[in-house]
Design a protein around this motif. Structure first.
Motif, PDB file in Angstrom:
ATOM      1  N   VAL A 430       0.814  -1.216   0.000  1.00  0.00           N
ATOM      2  CA  VAL A 430       0.000   0.000   0.000  1.00  0.00           C
ATOM      3  C   VAL A 430       0.852   1.274   0.000  1.00  0.00           C
ATOM      4  CG1 VAL A 430      -1.709   1.345   1.280  1.00  0.00           C
ATOM      5  CG2 VAL A 430      -2.030  -1.113   0.987  1.00  0.00           C
ATOM      6  N   SER A 442      -6.015   4.134  -0.464  1.00  0.00           N
ATOM      7  CA  SER A 442      -6.297   2.849   0.149  1.00  0.00           C
ATOM      8  C   SER A 442      -7.776   2.798   0.520  1.00  0.00           C
ATOM      9  CB  SER A 442      -5.437   2.658   1.400  1.00  0.00           C
ATOM     10  OG  SER A 442      -5.895   1.568   2.171  1.00  0.00           O
ATOM     11  N   VAL A 456      -6.608  -1.020  -3.150  1.00  0.00           N
ATOM     12  CA  VAL A 456      -6.195   0.321  -3.540  1.00  0.00           C
ATOM     13  C   VAL A 456      -7.064   0.763  -4.709  1.00  0.00           C
ATOM     14  CG1 VAL A 456      -4.294   1.797  -4.294  1.00  0.00           C
ATOM     15  CG2 VAL A 456      -3.822  -0.164  -2.827  1.00  0.00           C
TER      16      VAL A 456
END
Length: 490
Positions: A430, A442, A456
């Motif tokens: 992430v 995110s 994501v």
């Protein structure tokens, strides 16, 4: 070894929470000014040695702070604390009767009510929900605004109708019927200052503070939660899968269900026809209402779209909310509600009390823009442009990022989301994605809890196809390097 930060850092014993706790404490120190603007953070190796953690954990935390805008990366050097408005550390003024609590309502201290800190992004980025200004017919809009201004100068000063000027309500009714098969007349339409005001008005009308339970998507659009929470609702987060909201998880005492069925925010999935029917049956059986947020449903790239919930509704249970922020531009601040007949007068009364009316000049220009066919032509043109960008994004996700990310099925809107195949790698993946794909988000930032599959979301409204391809190529190399380092503990 002495402390590396000018404040104590306390980390848990659980290895799974090390990165999260270190990130939270450094972020709080930046916001409070204990890490001043322009100050340099210690080297990751030094911090890792001092705290007794893996260096990769510190690198992950630094990268996440960079992606969030709290740190400025410096090639070959230590990162620097960014400059932005900090939260006040002084205590709020106290009431004269000696009460220690702040004077504002406690709901405004909940995390999801606070706006995210502003981020400085490059002009071309992956931010969600932003349309491309380069292809908008600015000349036509300027001409229509000038005509509306000239007409207004010849009329006596007066307040516009709270429900919206008749010409715009008529144009919206025709547009909703044409674009989304929403069955309505001008009398059913209430013009609002964007979709956010629509949610606020509906919440004020329907919520009894401390009693009304409102089901919201988890993850879901934070401003919707904020509107209902501010009205005193009891929020019930419900999971979302590849068919949309899990309707079978709805408690019987829920009285309002808020959904984004055409293009779920943020996962992008469309609610299946089976789930739509089940949701409307739930509303009929329990005398509940449904708030349908169709924020970017005009942009579809697959086959025939599923009917809107409002179209399928036979029990006057659906409030259909639309906006022109995605099809035109965000600063227009025009949205609308198609309300059931039983709620219309009440909703107009709430609108009159909260905002009196939206500005009449812009309403008149927007009515002409829709009526003369400019909106339909603009949407057709942008649909083709966005389709090319969406294709490049899908191709890059599959070809370059396939080992780490799995695209979530989606056929509409201005963004795509992708799940992380191995959730254990999320703390490494992430921050790297957010760092390289500026503006991406995110899905955890859209959740009330942390019990969701890590994913994501990438917007493609303001970034061209070739830039998408180049960015994902660079991201692949970075992810390959980062995940290899994570596996070896480097």
């Amino acid at each position: 070894m002495g402390p590396v930060f000018p404040f104590p850092v306390s980390l848990p014993r659980s290895r799974g929470k090390l990165a999260y706790e270190l990130h939270q404490q450094l972020r709080a120190a930046i916001l409070d000014g204990r890490l001043p603007a322009r100050s340099l953070l210690p080297a990751t190796r030094k911090v890792a040695e001092a705290l007794g953690v893996a260096r990769n954990t510190v690198v992950t935390v630094y990268d996440l702070l960079v992606a969030e805008g709290y740190l400025i990366p410096r090639k070959g050097a230590k990162p620097q604390v960014a400059e932005f408005a900090r939260r006040r550390t002084s205590k709020p003024p106290q009431a004269s009767v000696g009460i220690d609590e702040p004077r504002f309502a406690s709901v405004w201290r909940t995390p999801f009510m606070a706006p995210s800190p502003a981020r400085v992004l490059p002009e071309r980025n992956f931010r969600l929900g932003i349309p491309d200004h380069r292809h908008f017919p600015h000349d036509i809009w300027r001409r229509l605004m000038a005509q509306a201004l000239r007409r207004s100068s010849r009329e006596p000063f007066a307040y516009a109708p709270s429900q919206g000027v008749p010409a715009l309500r008529e144009a919206i009714a025709q547009h909703a019927a044409f674009a989304r098969a929403v069955a309505c007349t001008a009398d059913d339409v209430i013009v609002t200052s964007g979709a956010q005001q629509a949610f606020d008005l509906i919440a004020r009308l329907l919520v009894t503070p401390g009693q009304t339970k409102v089901a919201v998507e988890e993850p879901g659009y934070p401003p919707v939660r904020a509107a209902f929470a501010a009205a005193g609702a009891l929020l019930v987060p419900l999971p979302v899968d590849d068919e949309g909201l899990c309707v079978d998880r709805l408690p019987d005492d829920v009285r309002i269900v808020s959904v984004t069925p055409s293009h779920q925010s943020p996962t992008g999935v469309a609610m299946s026809l089976r789930r739509r029917s089940a949701l409307l049956e739930f509303a009929r059986r329990h005398r509940a209402v449904v708030v349908e947020d169709d924020y970017d449903g005009e942009f579809r790239f697959g086959g025939r779209p599923l009917d809107a919930l409002q179209t399928l509704d036979r029990d006057a249970a659906v409030f259909y909310v639309g906006t022109f922020s995605k099809s035109m531009f965000p600063s227009l601040r025009k949205g609308f509600v198609v309300a059931p007949a039983w709620a219309r007068d009440g909703l107009v009364a709430v609108k009159h009390c909260a905002d009196s009316h939206c500005d009449a000049v812009t309403q008149s220009a927007l009515a002409a823009f829709i009526r003369d066919g400019h909106l339909a032509r603009h949407v057709r043109r942008m649909r083709s442009i966005y389709a090319g960008r969406r294709g490049a994004l899908l191709d890059g996700l599959r070809r370059e990022l396939g080992p780490w990310l799995q695209p979530i099925p989606s056929e509409a809107g201005l963004h795509l989301a992708a799940r992380i195949r191995d959730p254990a790698l999320a703390p490494q993946i992430v921050p790297t994605v957010l760092r390289f794909a500026a503006g991406a988000e995110s899905t955890a930032d859209y959740a009330m809890t942390r019990d969701i599959a890590p994913a994501v979301a990438f917007g493609y409204g303001v970034i061209d196809a070739d830039e998408i391809t180049a960015t994902l190529f660079d991201l692949r190399r970075a992810l390959d390097k980062r995940t290899r380092a994570g596996r070896t503990g480097g």
